[in-house]
Design a protein around this motif. Structure first.
Motif, short mmCIF file in Angstrom:
data_model
loop_
_atom_site.label_atom_id
_atom_site.label_comp_id
_atom_site.label_asym_id
_atom_site.label_seq_id
_atom_site.Cartn_x
_atom_site.Cartn_y
_atom_site.Cartn_z
N MET A 1 9.27 126.83 -63.40
CA MET A 1 9.34 126.31 -64.75
C MET A 1 9.74 124.84 -64.70
N ILE A 2 8.98 124.02 -65.40
CA ILE A 2 9.24 122.58 -65.45
C ILE A 2 9.64 122.23 -66.87
N LYS A 3 10.67 121.40 -67.00
CA LYS A 3 11.07 120.91 -68.32
C LYS A 3 10.49 119.51 -68.51
N VAL A 4 9.83 119.33 -69.66
CA VAL A 4 9.19 118.07 -70.01
C VAL A 4 9.86 117.52 -71.26
N ALA A 5 10.26 116.25 -71.22
CA ALA A 5 10.86 115.58 -72.37
C ALA A 5 9.87 114.56 -72.93
N ILE A 6 9.66 114.61 -74.23
CA ILE A 6 8.72 113.70 -74.90
C ILE A 6 9.50 112.91 -75.95
N GLY A 7 9.38 111.58 -75.89
CA GLY A 7 10.10 110.71 -76.81
C GLY A 7 9.43 110.61 -78.17
N SER A 8 10.23 110.80 -79.24
CA SER A 8 9.70 110.76 -80.61
C SER A 8 10.76 110.21 -81.55
N ASN A 9 10.31 109.59 -82.64
CA ASN A 9 11.25 109.14 -83.67
C ASN A 9 11.24 110.06 -84.89
N ASP A 10 10.18 110.89 -85.02
CA ASP A 10 10.08 111.77 -86.19
C ASP A 10 9.85 113.24 -85.82
N LYS A 11 9.92 113.56 -84.53
CA LYS A 11 9.74 114.90 -83.98
C LYS A 11 8.29 115.39 -84.05
N ILE A 12 7.37 114.52 -84.48
CA ILE A 12 5.95 114.87 -84.56
C ILE A 12 5.11 113.93 -83.71
N HIS A 13 5.35 112.63 -83.84
CA HIS A 13 4.56 111.61 -83.13
C HIS A 13 5.36 111.03 -81.97
N LEU A 14 4.65 110.54 -80.96
CA LEU A 14 5.32 109.81 -79.90
C LEU A 14 5.89 108.52 -80.46
N SER A 15 7.04 108.15 -80.00
CA SER A 15 7.65 106.89 -80.42
C SER A 15 6.80 105.73 -79.95
N ASP A 16 6.62 104.73 -80.80
CA ASP A 16 5.87 103.53 -80.43
C ASP A 16 6.70 102.60 -79.55
N GLY A 20 13.12 105.30 -73.75
CA GLY A 20 14.57 105.37 -73.87
C GLY A 20 15.11 104.99 -75.23
N MET A 21 14.27 104.40 -76.08
CA MET A 21 14.68 104.01 -77.43
C MET A 21 14.33 105.07 -78.47
N SER A 22 13.72 106.16 -78.04
CA SER A 22 13.33 107.23 -78.96
C SER A 22 14.56 107.82 -79.65
N LYS A 23 14.43 108.20 -80.92
CA LYS A 23 15.53 108.85 -81.64
C LYS A 23 15.76 110.26 -81.14
N TYR A 24 14.66 110.92 -80.74
CA TYR A 24 14.72 112.31 -80.30
C TYR A 24 13.93 112.49 -79.01
N PHE A 25 14.32 113.51 -78.27
CA PHE A 25 13.53 113.98 -77.13
C PHE A 25 13.17 115.43 -77.43
N ILE A 26 11.88 115.70 -77.46
CA ILE A 26 11.39 117.05 -77.69
C ILE A 26 11.19 117.67 -76.31
N ILE A 27 11.84 118.79 -76.07
CA ILE A 27 11.86 119.41 -74.75
C ILE A 27 10.96 120.65 -74.74
N PHE A 28 10.07 120.67 -73.76
CA PHE A 28 9.18 121.81 -73.55
C PHE A 28 9.43 122.39 -72.17
N GLU A 29 9.18 123.67 -72.03
CA GLU A 29 9.12 124.31 -70.73
C GLU A 29 7.67 124.64 -70.45
N VAL A 30 7.21 124.30 -69.24
CA VAL A 30 5.84 124.57 -68.82
C VAL A 30 5.91 125.47 -67.60
N ILE A 103 1.99 117.20 -74.80
CA ILE A 103 2.28 118.36 -73.96
C ILE A 103 0.98 119.07 -73.55
N GLU A 104 -0.02 119.08 -74.41
CA GLU A 104 -1.31 119.66 -74.05
C GLU A 104 -1.93 118.87 -72.90
#
Length: 111
Positions: A1-16, A20-30, A103-104
């Motif tokens: 199992m791999i954990k993947v962190a994706i940076g986002s400011n609104d929990k939907i889109h990638l942060s522009d 490291g400046m993202s407001k949130y990190f959305i964590i997935f397990e793959v 993540i896809e």
């Protein structure tokens, strides 16, 4: 199992901004079958203007249990440090707009 962190400011889109400046990190397990599930949303205490460029130690405090970081932008020095010092995988996904697309892409292309 791999954990993947994706940076986002609104929990939907990638942060522009840089990862490291993202407001949130959305964590997935793959898993080994390329199946993924969202397991967590972490607020980044170093997000926005609080994060200093190439200060990967701050990000490691928040994401030490994750093996892969995906963002629209990451500095070259930060990418190097993430790979060499922390043994993690940074992925810059400039052409991806949403967390779901990121993540896809990862589950199909990198595993």
């Amino acid at each position: 199992m791999i954990k993947v962190a994706i940076g986002s400011n609104d929990k939907i889109h990638l942060s522009d901004k840089h990862f490291g400046m993202s407001k949130y990190f959305i964590i997935f397990e793959v898993d080994e079958n390329n199946s993924y599930k969202k397991v967590e949303e972490r607020e980044n205490p170093y997000g926005g203007d609080k994060h200093k460029h190439a200060e990967t130690e701050e990000i490691m405090e928040v994401l030490n249990d994750c093996q892969v970081f995906i963002g629209k932008a990451m500095g070259k020095e930060s990418q190097r440090r993430i790979k060499e010092e922390w043994n993690k995988t940074p992925i810059v996904a400039k052409d991806v707009d949403t967390v779901e697309e990121a993540i896809e892409l990862y589950s199909k292309k990198f595993l």
